[in-house]
Design an enzyme around this catalytic site. Sequence first.
Site, PDB file in Angstrom:
ATOM      1  CB  SER A  27      -0.977  -0.045   1.166  1.00 37.73           C
ATOM      2  OG  SER A  27      -2.078   0.784   0.917  1.00 37.73           O
ATOM      3  CG  ASP A  42      -6.898  -3.175  -2.916  1.00 33.57           C
ATOM      4  OD1 ASP A  42      -7.645  -2.467  -2.210  1.00 33.57           O
ATOM      5  OD2 ASP A  42      -5.661  -3.202  -2.785  1.00 33.57           O
ATOM      6  CG  HIS A  63      -5.467  -2.882   0.717  1.00 31.19           C
ATOM      7  ND1 HIS A  63      -4.822  -2.542  -0.442  1.00 31.19           N
ATOM      8  CD2 HIS A  63      -4.861  -2.153   1.701  1.00 31.19           C
ATOM      9  CE1 HIS A  63      -3.884  -1.649  -0.188  1.00 31.19           C
ATOM     10  NE2 HIS A  63      -3.881  -1.410   1.114  1.00 31.19           N
TER      11      HIS A  63
END
Length: 666
Positions: free
Chosen positions: A209, A315, A346
């Site tokens: 991320s 995601d 995610h």
Amino acid sequence: MPKRARGARLTCRSLVVAASAALMAVSLTPTGAQGAPVGESRPVYSGESRPVYSYENAIRESVWVDTRLDGDGDGKSDRVAVDIVRPREPAQQGRKIPVIMDASPYYSCCGRGNESQKKTYDAHGNPVLFPLYYDNYFVPRGYAFVAVDLAGTNRSDGCVDVGGRFDIQSAKAVVDWLNGRGRGYTTRTGGERAGAGWSTGDTGMIGKSYDGTIANGVAATGVEGLKTIVPIGAISSWYDYYFAKGAPLYNSGPARLSDRVESPEARTRCQAVQQRLVDGAPRTGDLTRLWSERDYVPDADNVGASVFAVHGMQDLNVRSKHFGQWWDALAEEGVERKIWLSQTGHVDPFDFRRAEWAATLHRWFDHYLLGYDNGIDREPMADIERAPDQWSTDRVWPLPATDTTSLRPGRGTVAGVGTLALKPARPGVTETFTDDQRLDETDWAAQSDRSTPSKAGFITPPLGSDLRLSGSSKVTITATSSTTSAHLSAVLVDLGPDTIRDYAAAGEGITTLADRTCWGASTGGDSSCFKETRAHTAAVDYTIFSRGWADLGNHASDATGRPLTPGRPYTITLDLHASDHVVPAGHRLALIVGGTDRDLIDPPATTPVLTLDLARTAAKLPVVGGAPAFVRATAGSTEATDPRESRLDGVAEPRPIQPIPGGSTR
């Protein structure tokens, strides 16, 4: 460098790396400790670094690296905190080692990984716990692990600027320092210098991320010494994290994220930077200079590092458009690359494919940082999860046979339930729906076969053979709004029964178990043992596998929006998120167009009635085999798309997601 020349250089890059790194790998490795480096007469796939160094007795230290920027405006160059753990034995023997780096804003505010680990220190400020397993696993194998606090976070000076030059320079300055081009200090404010003579300078950046986003941004600078990056669920353009062609994806901007991750001291001294984030990111969705600075895709031509990208195709935090556009740009530049695409949301691969991930990442770093010719660069480029825990591979991704195929919506027997085929509709044929801001994509898909006032659906007949879509899609829509503002959504749906990872559940496709498995060595303050997981699945009647949104007011420009004239038609193209999905024989493919996709985009200021001009609307899809494959899949199907009474079951509706990429979003 011209693209062709650059591509040719990168094609032979593995040979150059192998030849130049072979002697270095030999010098790093104790006799008999590791598999065969390049140049030894052993099978090429046997090379592997071994855990021969003591993790308990490893050197643990902190260095503050000068970024040569003054983000907080105090008249002094900012220093970022760099926590390091490295094996003691190579240093004692005068051997240099490569570095695995995770640069993050989350080490103190939010934590890393499925168990939200944070850094810890002893009473003297020496690092004790390094989050995740990278240190436990790789330090005994002859790597240093470096955990960088981005500017403005934890023990670093400066300010967070959410993907801007302060963030990127935080990590780039450390790569420079590792390569002898920067200044490091033993304390945050003192003058005693700290060198990195123990390092070869060869660096691999990794992170999920926000952390992986920093890896993308640093690679886009072309910094020398960065050999590979492993971005997991990472952002490639911060504008596309917050907006989709003018449509806001969240009800806040980067200033809120900055405030969330900054240290308490930084919040006090960084108010001017915070205000610039507010001013530069207007809620209108205009593409400002702030966003251009945070778009790494145009700088893909600077990337000299190899790239191993991982992304969840479901995601809904860092949406898969990010890997799609980054991947395409890297491919255009001939960058060496590999990809894993999962059915999760995610989620880190350590938590959905742990053993295979650890082994693959090990071989990846051994090849690109130690120079082992272990064959990983000659293996299939893509691993794709087809069903929970069931994976396929592709030698190249997308497949060379993939061709953009234009599918056209047509009117069906009742309003709102139409056809999807190669043939365009006749001029003047329309469909009309009202933006119901209480509904989302699951409401639309569940009623694909029903005439409803809130969406327009277009469906193929049941397929006679599998149809694979691989890559990024676009949907061009010509629409008339009854009001001065309108948002549009488009989703691709596989209509048919299946069992999938439940990406809409709290674990986004995984369930965390109580049992632990261990990955590397441990100390009393840093365990290598992490909770196991298993796939969390759902039996569904449909699967939404790609989606995209836009503000119709951005019809004339991606950069700026403008009010609509009610009753006037406008044409806009929605970028759908990259995916790889097989619609099986017997299932149907649907394109659904709606207004506000609740909890995935914010609504417009008005509630428009939208009329679609079907003759001027088209979905351009990446079909493996192109139009001929679509013809074969739909040949012989005579079943009409008629409304059905039953409501289809899918995963739960999207949950509101806080715009904190990789932090605590649940």
